[in-house]
Write an enzyme that holds these catalytic residues in place. Sequence first.
Site, PDB file in Angstrom:
ATOM      1  N   ASP A  42     -17.350 -12.798   6.789  1.00  0.00           N
ATOM      2  CA  ASP A  42     -15.901 -12.667   6.726  1.00  0.00           C
ATOM      3  C   ASP A  42     -15.454 -12.136   8.087  1.00  0.00           C
ATOM      4  OD1 ASP A  42     -13.311 -11.857   6.472  1.00  0.00           O
ATOM      5  OD2 ASP A  42     -13.600 -10.678   4.641  1.00  0.00           O
TER       6      ASP A  42
ATOM      7  N   TYR B 186     -14.325  -4.416   2.754  1.00  0.00           N
ATOM      8  CA  TYR B 186     -12.980  -4.834   2.374  1.00  0.00           C
ATOM      9  C   TYR B 186     -12.865  -6.320   2.685  1.00  0.00           C
ATOM     10  CZ  TYR B 186      -7.985  -5.511   2.125  1.00  0.00           C
ATOM     11  OH  TYR B 186      -6.752  -5.993   1.787  1.00  0.00           O
TER      12      TYR B 186
ATOM     13  N   TYR C  63       0.823  -1.219   0.000  1.00  0.00           N
ATOM     14  CA  TYR C  63       0.000   0.000   0.000  1.00  0.00           C
ATOM     15  C   TYR C  63       0.852   1.263   0.000  1.00  0.00           C
ATOM     16  CZ  TYR C  63      -3.486  -3.386   1.655  1.00  0.00           C
ATOM     17  OH  TYR C  63      -4.307  -4.468   1.804  1.00  0.00           O
TER      18      TYR C  63
ATOM     19  N   LYS D  75      -6.032 -13.931  10.146  1.00  0.00           N
ATOM     20  CA  LYS D  75      -5.305 -13.053  11.070  1.00  0.00           C
ATOM     21  C   LYS D  75      -4.999 -13.694  12.429  1.00  0.00           C
ATOM     22  CE  LYS D  75      -6.830  -8.647   9.084  1.00  0.00           C
ATOM     23  NZ  LYS D  75      -5.601  -8.118   8.549  1.00  0.00           N
TER      24      LYS D  75
HETATM   25  C1  LIG Z   1     -12.275  -8.501   6.685  1.00  0.00           C
HETATM   26  C2  LIG Z   1     -11.025  -8.915   5.968  1.00  0.00           C
HETATM   27  N1  LIG Z   1     -11.082  -9.912   5.069  1.00  0.00           N
HETATM   28  C3  LIG Z   1      -9.993 -10.342   4.419  1.00  0.00           C
HETATM   29  C4  LIG Z   1      -8.765  -9.758   4.641  1.00  0.00           C
HETATM   30  C5  LIG Z   1      -7.567 -10.230   3.871  1.00  0.00           C
HETATM   31  O1  LIG Z   1      -6.728 -10.970   4.695  1.00  0.00           O
HETATM   32  P1  LIG Z   1      -5.199 -11.223   4.254  1.00  0.00           P
HETATM   33  O2  LIG Z   1      -4.514  -9.903   4.393  1.00  0.00           O
HETATM   34  O3  LIG Z   1      -4.710 -12.252   5.234  1.00  0.00           O
HETATM   35  O4  LIG Z   1      -5.231 -11.723   2.860  1.00  0.00           O
HETATM   36  C6  LIG Z   1      -8.658  -8.703   5.560  1.00  0.00           C
HETATM   37  C7  LIG Z   1      -7.369  -8.055   5.799  1.00  0.00           C
HETATM   38  O5  LIG Z   1      -7.268  -7.008   6.405  1.00  0.00           O
HETATM   39  C8  LIG Z   1      -9.823  -8.269   6.243  1.00  0.00           C
HETATM   40  O6  LIG Z   1      -9.787  -7.262   7.117  1.00  0.00           O
END
Ligand SMILES: Cc1ncc(COP(=O)(O)O)c(C=O)c1O
Length: 399
Positions: A224, A133, A6, A251
Site C-alpha cells: 500500500d 493504517y 476525525y 494521494k
Molecule cells: C497508507 C494509506 N492507505 C490508504 C489510505 C486511504 O486513502 P484515502 O484517504 O484516499 O481513502 C491512506 C490515507 O491516509 C494511507 O495513508
Amino acid sequence: MIWYPYAQMKTLDAPLKIVRAEGVHLYTEDGHDLIDSVSSWWSVIHGYSHPEINAAISGQLEKFAHVMLGGLTHEPVQKLSDKLAEWLPGDLDYCFFSDSGSVAVEVALKMALQFNTNRGSGRDTILALEHAYHGDTFKAMEVGDDEDYHFAFGSSGEKKRGVVHIPTEIPALEKAFAEYGDRLTCIIVEPLLQGAGGMRMYDVSFLERARQLCNEYDVLLIFDEVATGFGRTGNRFVSDLVLPDILVLGKALTGGYIGHAVTVANKRVWDGFISDDPTHALMHGPTFMGNALACSAALKSIELFEREDYMLKIRRIEEITKREMAGFSDPRVREVRIMGGCVCIEVTDAKTLDGFRKFAYERGVFSRPFLKYMYAMVPYVISEGELVTVLDVMKEWFT
Ligand SMILES: Cc1ncc(COP(=O)(O)O)c(C=O)c1O
C-alpha cells in the site's frame, strides 16, 4: 451542516477558511499566509495551483470531464495506464482505477482473495502489520490496526477475523509464515513508512524477507504505497527496492488535485482472472474510475516528477531536514525520525502537543499533529527558507 473528518463535532475548533492556495502557501479568509507543512494529507507534491496541471485539467475539461469506463474508454486513461505500466517496476502493468486510496486497498484485497478463489484454493487468512493504517472503509479497517481511528468498531474478535497482525520484525514474520503459511492469501504492508499509525519507519530487510517468504509459501505481497509512493520515503516507490505482486497508489497520483487511486497488479495476478468462466472476473467498478480530469492531472504530475528531477528535490529536503534537526533533543521527545520527505517528532506524552497547531499558525505554518506525533510532509517544491521555517517552528515549540 458539514460533517468534518476525525472530529467530535461538538467541540470542533472552527476550520481555517482557505480562499486561495499557491505553491506551498495557503491563504486564509482573514489574511493569513500559511506554509502547508502536511501537503493536504501528503498529496500536494507540486504545491497548489501549479500552472501546468491547471492547464492539463482545463484542456481536458474542454473535451469532457468524465465518462464511465463501463463500455467506454478514452485517451487520458489509456495514456495513464500505459505510462504507469512503463514507469512502475517489474511487470506491475495492470491498472485498476478507483476514486480513493481506501477503495484501491479494498480492490487489492479483493484481487488477492479472488485470485485464490479462482484457483480453487481455500486460503482465508491475511497477514498485516501492527500499527497499520490502510483507510477507513471496512476491509481496510480490518487490515488496519489503529484503535485511534477505528475504536468505535472494536479491536478484536469479529472485526479481525481472518487477519493476523504482526510487528515489523523478521522473527515475527517468519513465525507467522510458519504458523499460517498454507492459509495465507496475502500480506499487506505500508512499506518502510507507516504513516497514520505514527510515522513509524522500518528496515527494507523486513520487506526483502517478506518477498522471499511469499515466494516460498505462494502468498501475494501487497504494497500500500498510497502514502509512500511518488518519492515520500526518498525512493521513487518502495516497490523499486522490493517488488510486490499488487501495488496501491493514491494521494500524490494526481499531484493531490483530484481524488484518484490505482491498484496495479502483476502478470501473474492478472492471469489469475483470465478465464472462460465468467465468475472469474473482478466484479468491481467505481462510478468515477479513470475519471478523465484525474487522469490528465496524473499524467502531467508524473511528467513534472520526471522532468524536474523530483528525486533530487526529495534528497535535498532530507538533507536539509537532517541538518536542521541535528542536535535537537528535549526530555519530552521520545524520538526524531526522518526518511525522505517525512520528519516526525514523537513525544512521550500526547499532551505535550496541545496548542502546537495554534502556535504554528501564529508563526505562518499550517500543521496538524496527531496523538504523540508532530510531523511534516512538505510539498516537494518547497524552498530551503520555507522548509527551515517549518522545522524551526517545530523545534521552537519545545524551547
Ligand atoms: C497508507 C494509506 N492507505 C490508504 C489510505 C486511504 O486513502 P484515502 O484517504 O484516499 O481513502 C491512506 C490515507 O491516509 C494511507 O495513508
